[in-house]
Every structure is written in C-alpha cells, then in structure tokens.
Enzyme design. Structure first.
Site, PDB file in Angstrom:
ATOM      1  N   CYS A 115       0.946  -1.279  -0.047  1.00 44.51           N
ATOM      2  CA  CYS A 115      -0.006  -0.051  -0.064  1.00 44.51           C
ATOM      3  C   CYS A 115       0.836   1.183   0.117  1.00 44.51           C
ATOM      4  O   CYS A 115       2.104   1.081  -0.088  1.00 44.51           O
ATOM      5  CB  CYS A 115      -0.731  -0.010   1.155  1.00 44.51           C
ATOM      6  SG  CYS A 115      -0.075   0.223   2.909  1.00 44.51           S
ATOM      7  N   ALA A 116       0.354   2.541   0.352  1.00 45.05           N
ATOM      8  CA  ALA A 116       1.027   3.660   0.188  1.00 45.05           C
ATOM      9  C   ALA A 116       2.295   4.002   1.302  1.00 45.05           C
ATOM     10  O   ALA A 116       3.174   4.182   1.143  1.00 45.05           O
ATOM     11  CB  ALA A 116       0.117   5.026  -0.105  1.00 45.05           C
TER      12      ALA A 116
END
Length: 562
Positions: free
Chosen positions: A260-261
């Site tokens: 994910c980020a």
C-alpha cells in the site's frame, strides 16, 4: 464548497488509512437513505479513499472542505444493504473428517474455483464452482446428505442456501473449510519485507505475487516493477467485508507481498489473509519507503585501486554515483536520502570532498547540498541552471577539472545542454560517461521541464549528435535515470557502451532534424509529480519539511522522451 449540515458525524481525526474508511463504514451501517454524513479526518489520503469507496458502495460523495488542517468529507448515504441470514446447519471440519473416516454415505460438494480444487481437495469431492452451481445441481445426488465446502465457509454458505431453494433437504455447510483442512502443521504468518529485501528479489528476478491495495489510479501510475512479478490490484476498502472474491486469484506457489502507500492498509489486509490461512508479507514503509530505497551496486574498478558505485533507486528509476580514489570520494546526482552515501563512505574509510549535480533536477530533490553541509565537501552545480539559486556553490564551467584522489573528473569538454540549459556530462578515468538526463539506455532526455522545449531541442540534438558522437564508442554510459526495469543488467546496474546506444537507441538514429524535433516534442510523457515545487526546492527558494518532500517525490520519474 461550503460546510454542510450533517445527520451523522464520524470522527476519524488522527487516524491513518485504513481506519477512516473502517470507521465510516461501521457508522453508515444502519443509516437511513439520504442521510448526510460528515467524516472528519486529518489523513491527506482519506479524500481519494473515501471518494473511491463511496462510488463502489453506492453512497454519494458530495465533496470535501478543509479548515484548520481538518478535512471534512461529506457523503449521502444510500442506506443499509439487505443481507441474507447465515445458513444455520453447520458442522466443523473435524465432524466431516470423522464421517468420512467412518465411511458414511454422503456427498462432499466443493464450490471453489477449479484452480483451488486442483491444488488441494478432499478425496472424492464433487467439484462445481459456485458460479456454475445453479445450472449443475442435477449432477448432485438427492439421496444422501450434501456437505458443502469452500475455502473459508462463505461461498459454501451461499451454495447451501441455493441447494435448499432447489429442493435439497439435507444440506450442511462445513466451516472453516479447506483453509484449515489437514493443514494443522502448516505455519501461517505475516511478516515484514524491507525495501532492501524486495530490491534483492527484483534484481535476482525472483518470482513474487504482489497484492497492491492502493487505488486503481495510483497502481496504474506507479507500482513495484520486476521481471518475476505478477500483480493483483484491489483497493483495501473493497476487502473490508472479506477476501472471498480474491482468494481464488492468489497463487499458492509464489510468495505473496501486500503493498500500500504507507504500510497501514497492507498490514490490515495481511492480517486478514493470515486469518484465511494464507501466509503473506507486507512492504515495510509501503511505496513511500520503496521510492526512497537506494541499492548500491559496484560498476567498476578504477585505476590505482579506485572504485565506482552506482546507487540504484529501483522505486523511482533514479541513478546516482560515488567515485572513490585513494582516501577521497565524489558524489554525483545524489538522491534526497543521503545516509546510504555517508554509510558507504564510512565503510570505505574515505572522505567525501566533492558533490556534483549534472543539472538542476526536476523529478527528485537533490541531496547534494545536504551532503556538502554534513561533510564539508564542495557542492558543484552548472551556473546556467542555478541563476536563481539562493545558496553558494562552485560553478561547473568550461575548463574546470576536478581531481579526486588518483582519478580525475573532466567536465570542461562535456557541456551538454538540452535537458536543461546547463546540463553537464562527466567522464571518469577516460572510460565512464556519466550522461545525466541527456542520454538513457532506452531513450533520450526531455527538454521541456523548464518550459523551453522548442528552444532547447536544438541544444539536445547537438549534444547527442555532435558532442557525444565525437566521443570514444567504448565509453560506458552511466545515466541519471532508467525508464523501464528491462534496462537493468543482471547485477542490478544500468550501463551500456556508447557505441551500442548509437546502434540501438532510437533517439540517436533520427537523421532528419525536423523529424527529431517532432519526435521529441510530440512524445513527451506527463510532467513529473510536483516538478515545479521540486525545482524551487533545488534552487533553495522553497524549504518543505521532510514529509512534504516525500509527498513531492511520490511516483515514477518522467525525464525521458517516450
């Protein structure tokens, strides 16, 4: 947009993703259709996430207002989904195992996908995927009990309902299903994979399956790339109700990495996978950490015991260098994160005496000044690129020769404008050409990041077709960026002989000047993320904090003509 009167307030301040979505989803579970919900958050990523989640869940995203650092998101509720009650007749795995051991008359119906069934199934089980069950119930005997299995008991629950509706009277759902069937000895866990470990897998071209739980647009724009990688992109908020839909798409014969980020959402999804009996890793620090990681690769032995290292920034395609000679070192095109350079210098017991930038960068923040401040080194920059610079620097001009230990970097003969008006190339030991962003392995530099594409195209062509053409063909080209993962050599380095590039690089083989101009100006990719802000920072005119700098650099580099 102005603040709205709301019916429900969701307080998600101070929470990082995925918690704003989780808290909002829970709060909206029982709301009336048309109710206005205000979600207060401080996580900048919550805007994109809530907008995408609302679109997929049927709610209306009305807009966002920011006031005093607080994001106020407004949603109009679509109402509560109508859900079917769970199937009531259930047995645990152990009970079915006992019945089978006792050779009881029964049918085991496996409603997983064929790939799941082929990988592992109960002997004698009938395989009918859930999506085909309604049309194939005639293949199932009605004379004996039907025990329905899937991976976790969710698909089998729906299948049991369907069979009863079709007239089957003795149907049993088996939980938790195949995820725990005869796998008592299998260790299932969630572990962190560091960017360094991921880099090793990418360089070695090892197989890895990546579940990227960012939004589709973020994934399409930029992702972990590698020759041995396969991908599945599903936003994390689409998985909050369970992983049933994606489990059949996750291979059992490859390591699984959740990305994910920033890390938080991948940890959440990873924990859900473990609950389903699937071992996984998550990328430590997320894509932000991947963007910053530098992998040092030795590319050459220089004369008199010197060494040349290339720092490969796999997550962004940036390349920087350290040349070591005697007790001294020079850094070229440093990234913002300076620790790897300082660490290598300490390991090699050398002093950094000079730091050079081939040009004023627009896709990443230079660490050159920071290294110079920390080490006392001289910082060099082409003056034509730095007319608005607010700091002192040594000018890289015609005739300057920089000696480093027993090697020498000659900048006088290689003024190579075109990517910027001040772009300068360096030759080390008469063997290695550091081309900056003028020439890449698979492309050539773009001339437009200062808004002067038409003016600088001629300079670019002259640098490539005249200055470089007059150099020795056996010079090893070491650029400041790579565009695609295929440009990496087997050792992880990015390098090729100049003569090979004149044979194979299309940008070096356009004879007609008008065609060259058209090729360059008509095939420009989108501008790099926050490139104007990055240029201002590299000139010292802007001083963003650490987190703002990280955000500015997110995304791929776009320094080349396509």
């Amino acid at each position: 947009m102005q603040e709205m009167t709301h019916d429900i307030l969701v307080d998600a301040k101070g929470l990082a993703c995925p918690m704003p979505i989780v808290r909002t989803k829970k709060a909206m579970k029982d709301v009336q259709p048309g109710a206005i919900v205000e979600v207060q958050a401080t996580d900048k990523g919550s805007t994109v996430d809530l907008k995408a989640w609302a679109s997929k869940s049927g709610h209306d995203y009305l807009g966002t207002v920011e006031a005093e650092g607080i994001l106020k998101h407004y949603l109009r509720a679509a109402g509560k989904d109508q859900e079917t009650a769970p199937y009531e007749t259930i047995v645990q795995n152990g009970e079915l195992q006992k019945l089978l051991k006792d050779k009881q008359e029964l049918t085991v119906l496996d409603v997983r996908e064929p790939e799941e069934y082929d990988a592992f199934h109960i002997d004698g089980a009938v395989s009918i995927p859930l999506g085909e069950l309604e049309k194939r119930t005639g293949e199932i005997s009605t004379d004996k009990p039907v025990y329905v299995v899937c991976r976790t008991g969710n698909r089998s629950d729906m299948a049991a309902h369907m069979l009863v509706e079709k007239g089957f009277s003795d149907v049993v759902n088996v939980k938790p299903g195949m995820s725990e069937w005869k796998e008592e000895d299998k260790e299932v866990n969630l572990s962190a994979m560091t960017p360094a470990e991921l880099a090793e897998k990418v360089i070695r071209q090892e197989e890895l399956f990546i579940l990227d739980v960012r939004n589709e647009s973020a994934f399409e724009d930029w992702k972990v790339e590698g020759k041995g990688l396969d991908y599945l992109n599903v936003p994390y908020f689409d998985l909050l109700d369970g992983l049933e839909d994606i489990l059949p798409q996750i291979p059992s014969d490859k390591p699984l990495l959740v990305v994910c980020a920033k890390e938080g959402s991948s940890v959440m999804v990873g924990e859900m996978l473990v609950e389903e009996g699937v071992s996984a890793s998550y990328l430590e620090g997320g894509m932000k950490a991947w963007s910053e990681y530098l992998e040092p690769v030795k590319v050459a032995d220089l004369k008199d015991g010197g060494e040349l290292y290339q720092f490969v920034r796999l997550g962004k395609g940036c390349l920087s260098y350290m040349a070591i000679s005697g007790k001294e070192a020079v850094i070229i095109d440093s990234a913002r994160t300076v620790e790897p350079y300082l660490t290598l210098a300490e390991d090699k017991k050398v002093s950094i005496t000079h730091v050079l930038d081939t040009h004023l960068h627009a896709d990443h923040i230079s660490g050159g000044r920071t290294i110079a401040e920390k080490t006392g080194a001289s910082y060099w920059l082409p003056p034509k690129d730095a007319e608005e610079a607010t700091f002192d620097f040594q000018p890289l001009e015609e005739g300057v020769r920089i000696a480093v230990g027993e090697s020498e970097i000659d900048v006088a003969a290689l003024y190579t404008p075109g990517h910027t008006i001040g772009s300068t190339s360096f030759v080390i030991d008469d063997a290695y050409l550091l081309s900056g962003d003028i020439l890449f392995i698979d492309s050539i530099g773009r001339p437009d990041l200062a808004g002067k594409a038409d003016d600088w195209v001629s300079d670019l062509r002259h640098s490539l077709y005249n200055t470089y053409k007059n150099l020795a063909e056996d010079l090893i080209v070491l650029p400041a960026h790579f565009m695609i993962i295929d440009e990496l050599n087997t050792d992880g380095s990015v390098a090729e002989k100049l003569g090979v590039l004149f044979d194979k690089n299309h940008g070096l083989n356009i004879e007609d000047e008008k065609e060259f101009r058209s090729t360059v100006t008509d095939n420009l990719p989108p501008q790099p993320n926050a490139y104007q802000e990055i240029r201002q920072t590299n000139m010292g005119k802007s001083k963003p904090n650490e987190e703002e700098q990280r955000e500015m650099e997110i995304g791929p580099n776009r320094c080349a003509v396509r």
